[in-house]
Write an enzyme that holds these catalytic residues in place. Sequence first.
Site, mmCIF file in Angstrom:
data_model
loop_
_atom_site.group_PDB
_atom_site.id
_atom_site.type_symbol
_atom_site.label_atom_id
_atom_site.label_comp_id
_atom_site.label_asym_id
_atom_site.label_seq_id
_atom_site.Cartn_x
_atom_site.Cartn_y
_atom_site.Cartn_z
ATOM 1 N N ASP A 137 44.273 0.812 54.819
ATOM 2 C CA ASP A 137 43.064 0.006 54.636
ATOM 3 C C ASP A 137 42.831 -0.806 55.909
ATOM 4 O OD1 ASP A 137 40.871 -1.539 53.361
ATOM 5 O OD2 ASP A 137 41.662 -0.595 51.558
ATOM 6 N N HIS A 208 37.167 0.976 55.580
ATOM 7 C CA HIS A 208 38.539 0.527 55.257
ATOM 8 C C HIS A 208 39.548 1.046 56.279
ATOM 9 C CE1 HIS A 208 37.586 -1.435 51.441
ATOM 10 N NE2 HIS A 208 36.731 -0.454 51.223
ATOM 11 N N GLU A 272 32.722 2.061 49.993
ATOM 12 C CA GLU A 272 32.310 0.854 50.700
ATOM 13 C C GLU A 272 32.143 1.092 52.208
ATOM 14 O OE1 GLU A 272 33.938 -2.581 47.741
ATOM 15 O OE2 GLU A 272 35.454 -1.670 49.032
#
Length: 462
Positions: A137, A208, A272
């Site tokens: 991440d 990420h 995302e």
Amino acid sequence: MPGFSTLLPRPVSVTEVPGSCAWPAPVTVRAAPGLPAEGYRLAITPHGVTLSAADPAGEYYGRQTLRQLAGPDAFRAASIHSGLRLPCGIVEDHPRLGWRGCLLDVARHFRTKAEVLRFVDLLAAHKLNVLNLHLTDDQGWRIEVPRFPRLTSVGGWRRSSMVGRHDGPERDGRPHGGFYTTADLREIVAYAAERAITVVPEIDLPGHSRAAIAAYPELGPDPAADWQVWTSWGVSTSLLEPSESTVDFFRTVFDHLLDIFPSPVIGLGGDEVPGATEAHGRFVRTIADHLIARGRTPLGWDEVLDTGALPPMVIGAWRDSAYGARAAELGHDVVLCPEDRLYLDHRQSDHPDEPIPVGYLHTLEDVYGYEPDLAGPRLRGIQAQLWSEHLDSARRVDYAAFPRLCAFAEVAWSEGPRDFAEFLPRLREHHLPRLDALGVEYRPLAGPHPWQTRPGVPGRLR
Ligand code: ACM
């Protein structure tokens, strides 16, 4: 002697017969290919147990059921009690869903190998069968890749972390890091397999990814910038640059991943990605095709549905169940993991002492009341998620996961109807003592112990 009514998850059917059997008991194992996948049948007589199982997983689950029937002390690491007994009778059992998963985020806060192995044991005790290991991440890269050593020497640690959900400049000033070697991960995979658990790894792209960019700035949008492993929580707008060299880099990374993890399903993230372009979508599809060409099925979060035509994948529907239905219509398999129901890092009560309360309110009863709102062959199963921005130790993971994961496990394994008033005393009187014997620091039903609170560390509610 605990009776059959103490079992968690609740089995499909039970026939009680008078009598009991000394534990540990002789167990005769029989192959029963006619039973449903992962299913088992226990016949417990005063003289011993016959365990019939469809497959090794079924045999494993039969043994887990016996352990529960023997009582909480059977969950201790060493035998300190004699005189344990099993009730006589017949148990016939199999799961309703084939994917009974839990995501563990070891990227935001690293969990040591020993902690992961312990977590595997806890999943297995609840008849869960997928550990979705979130390995990378913005805040950390946890898997050694021999061709790219900076992924772990640079990306494997950060200087500091945001304190709770305080969006200001405040940081704790405490370095945090760690990573797994190839041998560590092989060990985790093998240990999990012995417990009927598939480890589904995830490398998250093209968002990420700031830990990877900090390690190799040429992967990012501005190779000349001074990239750092991110010390904030939240959604970063810095994405991998979808150039041919980045794609090559990640082909190599995924090939290494495939060499370690035999899982038929491999996670590639896709969630995302603010500001994603067409090229970012092509990047995701190229990696998906690469996995398929190597005989695996990619698992992507539901945002990948917005990137255009995809090969058949597994979609983790987390934002909203409508994405699960859309994925199924498009011919993908679906794992339901809705944020507004199954994110176990979210707060479990409105108690003022709840540690770093974030996200939606998900009480134990809420989790027990969850019912997948998608049916049919495309539904692979359901998954609880433990994101770890605010779970900075194994003790905090215990607190967030348990006892809600016990409720989740029953939803994943047992057909309804469900009655929380029946579940709660079964949990409180029979299952929490098992967790106590295992040394699990679950959230007490009445609220946190004083040492489980985090006074003054801000959360953020939704
Ligand atoms: C997710 O929660 N970003 C999958």
